[in-house]
Design a protein around this motif. Structure first.
Motif, PDB file in Angstrom:
ATOM      1  N   ARG A  35       1.854  -5.312  16.548  1.00 47.17           N
ATOM      2  CA  ARG A  35       2.225  -6.648  16.058  1.00 47.17           C
ATOM      3  C   ARG A  35       2.513  -7.592  17.226  1.00 47.17           C
ATOM      4  NH1 ARG A  35       5.263  -3.724  12.140  1.00 47.17           N
ATOM      5  NH2 ARG A  35       4.189  -3.801  10.149  1.00 47.17           N
ATOM      6  N   GLU A  36       3.192  -7.072  18.260  1.00 48.66           N
ATOM      7  CA  GLU A  36       3.585  -7.883  19.402  1.00 48.66           C
ATOM      8  C   GLU A  36       2.393  -8.228  20.300  1.00 48.66           C
ATOM      9  OE1 GLU A  36       6.511  -5.378  21.260  1.00 48.66           O
ATOM     10  OE2 GLU A  36       7.889  -5.565  19.569  1.00 48.66           O
ATOM     11  N   GLU A  37       1.525  -7.265  20.557  1.00 51.32           N
ATOM     12  CA  GLU A  37       0.469  -7.431  21.559  1.00 51.32           C
ATOM     13  C   GLU A  37      -0.937  -7.551  20.978  1.00 51.32           C
ATOM     14  OE1 GLU A  37       1.214  -7.876  24.733  1.00 51.32           O
ATOM     15  OE2 GLU A  37       3.340  -7.580  24.306  1.00 51.32           O
ATOM     16  N   GLY A  38      -1.109  -7.257  19.697  1.00 58.48           N
ATOM     17  CA  GLY A  38      -2.444  -7.256  19.113  1.00 58.48           C
ATOM     18  C   GLY A  38      -3.189  -5.975  19.452  1.00 58.48           C
ATOM     19  N   ALA A  39      -4.505  -6.003  19.296  1.00 61.14           N
ATOM     20  CA  ALA A  39      -5.332  -4.822  19.544  1.00 61.14           C
ATOM     21  C   ALA A  39      -5.132  -4.332  20.975  1.00 61.14           C
ATOM     22  CB  ALA A  39      -6.799  -5.143  19.292  1.00 61.14           C
ATOM     23  N   GLN A  40      -5.089  -3.003  21.114  1.00 59.82           N
ATOM     24  CA  GLN A  40      -4.861  -2.389  22.422  1.00 59.82           C
ATOM     25  C   GLN A  40      -5.730  -1.158  22.577  1.00 59.82           C
ATOM     26  OE1 GLN A  40      -0.565  -1.934  23.416  1.00 59.82           O
ATOM     27  NE2 GLN A  40      -0.243  -3.042  21.504  1.00 59.82           N
ATOM     28  N   THR A  41      -5.977  -0.792  23.829  1.00 60.52           N
ATOM     29  CA  THR A  41      -6.664   0.471  24.077  1.00 60.52           C
ATOM     30  C   THR A  41      -5.699   1.613  23.765  1.00 60.52           C
ATOM     31  OG1 THR A  41      -5.945   0.648  26.389  1.00 60.52           O
ATOM     32  CG2 THR A  41      -8.044  -0.512  25.960  1.00 60.52           C
ATOM     33  N   PHE A  42      -6.261   2.795  23.572  1.00 58.75           N
ATOM     34  CA  PHE A  42      -5.441   3.982  23.331  1.00 58.75           C
ATOM     35  C   PHE A  42      -4.406   4.133  24.446  1.00 58.75           C
ATOM     36  CE2 PHE A  42      -4.439   8.429  23.917  1.00 58.75           C
ATOM     37  CZ  PHE A  42      -4.213   8.890  22.624  1.00 58.75           C
ATOM     38  N   GLN A  43      -4.851   3.997  25.695  1.00 57.87           N
ATOM     39  CA  GLN A  43      -3.964   4.179  26.848  1.00 57.87           C
ATOM     40  C   GLN A  43      -2.841   3.143  26.864  1.00 57.87           C
ATOM     41  OE1 GLN A  43      -4.065   6.723  29.075  1.00 57.87           O
ATOM     42  NE2 GLN A  43      -2.202   5.929  29.991  1.00 57.87           N
ATOM     43  N   ALA A  44      -3.179   1.881  26.650  1.00 63.83           N
ATOM     44  CA  ALA A  44      -2.167   0.821  26.671  1.00 63.83           C
ATOM     45  C   ALA A  44      -1.141   1.018  25.549  1.00 63.83           C
ATOM     46  CB  ALA A  44      -2.821  -0.549  26.560  1.00 63.83           C
ATOM     47  N   LEU A  45      -1.624   1.378  24.362  1.00 64.12           N
ATOM     48  CA  LEU A  45      -0.720   1.593  23.236  1.00 64.12           C
ATOM     49  C   LEU A  45       0.166   2.809  23.487  1.00 64.12           C
ATOM     50  CD1 LEU A  45       0.278   0.738  20.462  1.00 64.12           C
ATOM     51  CD2 LEU A  45      -1.598   2.062  19.458  1.00 64.12           C
ATOM     52  N   SER A  46      -0.408   3.858  24.039  1.00 61.46           N
ATOM     53  CA  SER A  46       0.363   5.054  24.370  1.00 61.46           C
ATOM     54  C   SER A  46       1.486   4.715  25.352  1.00 61.46           C
ATOM     55  CB  SER A  46      -0.560   6.121  24.955  1.00 61.46           C
ATOM     56  OG  SER A  46       0.173   7.247  25.375  1.00 61.46           O
ATOM     57  N   GLU A  47       1.174   3.927  26.370  1.00 61.61           N
ATOM     58  CA  GLU A  47       2.181   3.534  27.360  1.00 61.61           C
ATOM     59  C   GLU A  47       3.257   2.651  26.730  1.00 61.61           C
ATOM     60  OE1 GLU A  47      -0.051   1.774  30.566  1.00 61.61           O
ATOM     61  OE2 GLU A  47      -0.989   3.702  31.075  1.00 61.61           O
ATOM     62  N   ALA A  48       2.859   1.735  25.846  1.00 59.13           N
ATOM     63  CA  ALA A  48       3.822   0.856  25.178  1.00 59.13           C
ATOM     64  C   ALA A  48       4.782   1.667  24.306  1.00 59.13           C
ATOM     65  CB  ALA A  48       3.093  -0.192  24.341  1.00 59.13           C
ATOM     66  N   VAL A  49       4.237   2.627  23.557  1.00 57.63           N
ATOM     67  CA  VAL A  49       5.073   3.476  22.700  1.00 57.63           C
ATOM     68  C   VAL A  49       6.010   4.316  23.566  1.00 57.63           C
ATOM     69  CG1 VAL A  49       5.015   5.438  21.090  1.00 57.63           C
ATOM     70  CG2 VAL A  49       3.487   3.473  20.755  1.00 57.63           C
ATOM     71  N   ASN A  50       5.495   4.841  24.665  1.00 59.06           N
ATOM     72  CA  ASN A  50       6.327   5.637  25.567  1.00 59.06           C
ATOM     73  C   ASN A  50       7.497   4.806  26.100  1.00 59.06           C
ATOM     74  OD1 ASN A  50       6.682   8.229  26.912  1.00 59.06           O
ATOM     75  ND2 ASN A  50       6.331   7.070  28.789  1.00 59.06           N
ATOM     76  N   GLN A  51       7.234   3.554  26.460  1.00 63.42           N
ATOM     77  CA  GLN A  51       8.308   2.684  26.956  1.00 63.42           C
ATOM     78  C   GLN A  51       9.338   2.401  25.867  1.00 63.42           C
ATOM     79  OE1 GLN A  51       6.392  -0.787  28.566  1.00 63.42           O
ATOM     80  NE2 GLN A  51       5.901   0.220  30.500  1.00 63.42           N
ATOM     81  N   LYS A  52       8.881   2.195  24.634  1.00 64.21           N
ATOM     82  CA  LYS A  52       9.793   1.904  23.529  1.00 64.21           C
ATOM     83  C   LYS A  52      10.694   3.092  23.201  1.00 64.21           C
ATOM     84  CE  LYS A  52       7.045  -1.594  21.097  1.00 64.21           C
ATOM     85  NZ  LYS A  52       7.939  -2.704  21.343  1.00 64.21           N
TER      86      LYS A  52
END
Length: 96
Positions: A35-52
């Motif tokens: 919702r915050e960043e829009g479409a993301q690559t698997f890697q970018a989304l994985s890193e974002a979830v890890n940070q959260k």
């Protein structure tokens, strides 16, 4: 032991039985990031979830991320676009 959920797989493979609270934590992090960043690559989304979730999650964030992402894809909550030679792109389904 707590409430559990049997995950689904987009290729109809056997799902896994995981704790509902962990599922919901990872699901919420995936959806919030999309919702915050829009479409993301698997890697970018994985890193974002890890940070959260870092410091607030007991278990392998990477394993749970992949498991919950596949479940959300199977349930139609997210769309994963796979193209040969390109990173997988993930976005929320329009009804989310």
């Amino acid at each position: 032991m707590g409430d559990r959920i049997l995950t689904q797989h987009p290729e109809k493979k056997k799902g896994v039985n995981i704790r509902r609270d962990k599922y919901e934590q990872v699901r919420d992090a995936i959806q919030a990031s999309l919702r915050e960043e829009g479409a993301q690559t698997f890697q970018a989304l994985s890193e974002a979830v890890n940070q959260k979730l870092a410091g607030n999650f007991d278990g392998s964030i990477g394993w749970y991320f992949t498991t919950v992402k596949l479940d959300l894809e199977a349930r139609g909550a997210i769309i994963c676009e796979r193209r040969s030679g390109q990173p997988q792109m993930i976005q929320l389904a329009t009804n989310e």
